[in-house]
Structures are given as C-alpha cells and as structure tokens.
Design a protein around this motif. Sequence first.
Motif, short mmCIF file in Angstrom:
data_model
loop_
_atom_site.label_atom_id
_atom_site.label_comp_id
_atom_site.label_asym_id
_atom_site.label_seq_id
_atom_site.Cartn_x
_atom_site.Cartn_y
_atom_site.Cartn_z
N PRO A 175 0.83 -1.21 0.00
CA PRO A 175 0.00 0.00 0.00
C PRO A 175 0.87 1.26 0.00
CG PRO A 175 -0.09 -1.10 2.14
CD PRO A 175 0.72 -1.96 1.24
N VAL A 176 0.38 2.29 -0.69
CA VAL A 176 1.07 3.59 -0.71
C VAL A 176 0.08 4.69 -0.35
CG1 VAL A 176 2.84 2.94 -2.39
CG2 VAL A 176 0.68 3.85 -3.21
N GLU A 177 0.62 5.77 0.16
CA GLU A 177 -0.16 6.94 0.55
C GLU A 177 -0.01 8.03 -0.51
OE1 GLU A 177 -2.09 7.27 3.27
OE2 GLU A 177 -1.65 5.21 3.82
N TYR A 178 -0.88 9.01 -0.44
CA TYR A 178 -0.76 10.17 -1.32
C TYR A 178 0.56 10.87 -1.05
CZ TYR A 178 -1.42 14.86 -3.13
OH TYR A 178 -1.24 16.03 -3.80
N ASP A 179 1.28 11.23 -2.10
CA ASP A 179 2.54 11.97 -2.04
C ASP A 179 3.69 11.15 -1.46
OD1 ASP A 179 3.46 14.38 -3.05
OD2 ASP A 179 3.57 15.30 -1.06
N GLN A 180 3.53 9.84 -1.35
CA GLN A 180 4.62 8.98 -0.85
C GLN A 180 5.66 8.80 -1.95
OE1 GLN A 180 3.40 5.20 0.80
NE2 GLN A 180 5.41 4.30 0.56
N PRO A 181 6.94 8.94 -1.63
CA PRO A 181 7.99 8.73 -2.63
C PRO A 181 7.99 7.29 -3.15
CG PRO A 181 8.85 9.91 -0.73
CD PRO A 181 7.49 9.43 -0.36
N LEU A 182 8.06 7.13 -4.47
CA LEU A 182 8.06 5.81 -5.10
C LEU A 182 9.42 5.47 -5.72
CD1 LEU A 182 4.64 6.06 -6.99
CD2 LEU A 182 5.07 5.04 -4.74
#
Length: 158
Positions: free
Chosen positions: A145-152
């Motif tokens: 899972p990733v959050e909004y504005d999380q670095p990828l």
Amino acid sequence: MDIKDIQNLVRFVAKAGVSEVKYKNKDFEIYIKTPLGGEAVSYLTPQVAYQAPVSAPVANPVSAPVANSEASASADDSKYITIKSPMIGTFYRKPSPDKDVFINVGDSVTEGKVVCVIEAMKLFNQIESEISGKIVKILVEDSSPVEYDQPLFLVDPS
C-alpha cells in the motif's frame, strides 16, 4: 452527473475495450484512461497482517552512529528527483502478474513513460514519469500500500 452515472460510464469504458474516453458538457468534464488500452488487468490483493505496536526500546549510545549514516544517505539522495504517488492505493511494478516490470534500477525514463500501476478502488491507474533521467532507487515494495505523495522512485536527472 452524479456518482452512479460516473460508475456506469467507467463500467461502460472498461467493457468497451477502449483506452481513453473524454466526456464534456457545459458543467462537467471527465477523462477516463483504462490501463493498457483496455487489456484486462488482474491482481490478487495482498493480505496485510497487522501487528500490535511494541513499546520503543530505550535509546543507547550505539544508535547514534546509525542515525548519522542515515543522515548522510539522505544527503546523498538530495541530488535526485523523487517520483511520488499521486493517490492512495496499492503499488504494482508490473502491468499484470504474468508480465515484466515496467522499470528497474538503472533503467532510463523519459517524461510520460509508465513506471508503475496504482490500484485504487479496483481501478488500475498507470503512473507516468514527470521527468527524464535514470532510476536510482525503487522505494516501495511490489504489491504494497502507498499513501498520497509517498515517494516511489528516485531519479537522477543528469
């Protein structure tokens, strides 16, 4: 246009097998882009196990050098540009489980190149690079899972 109409439009686009649809009237505009031009995409949603929080250990002098090495690592990363998640969802490196990953460390990217897919509410959204450069680091594990504005990704623009 209410939410039911939007959901029906999304279903219609998915069944029609088209890659992009733009609908516009005097008060409303919607743009729908299906992953891979209507090609069916299927993923298994990972089971996430949650663990109760554990009390933090008492700080000891040995942890200070670790913090310094982390600080120097983040200072080295400052010359790179970060590709961030534009939404909350599940991060996938592949268009489907039986396909190859979009991008690996060391690969070159150009503006507009798809670097990953983020699933949000059963819709698979292709994430495109906003910059050109070389992938230095992938910061997220596949199917996590990733959050909004999380670095990828970290990209070296030089």
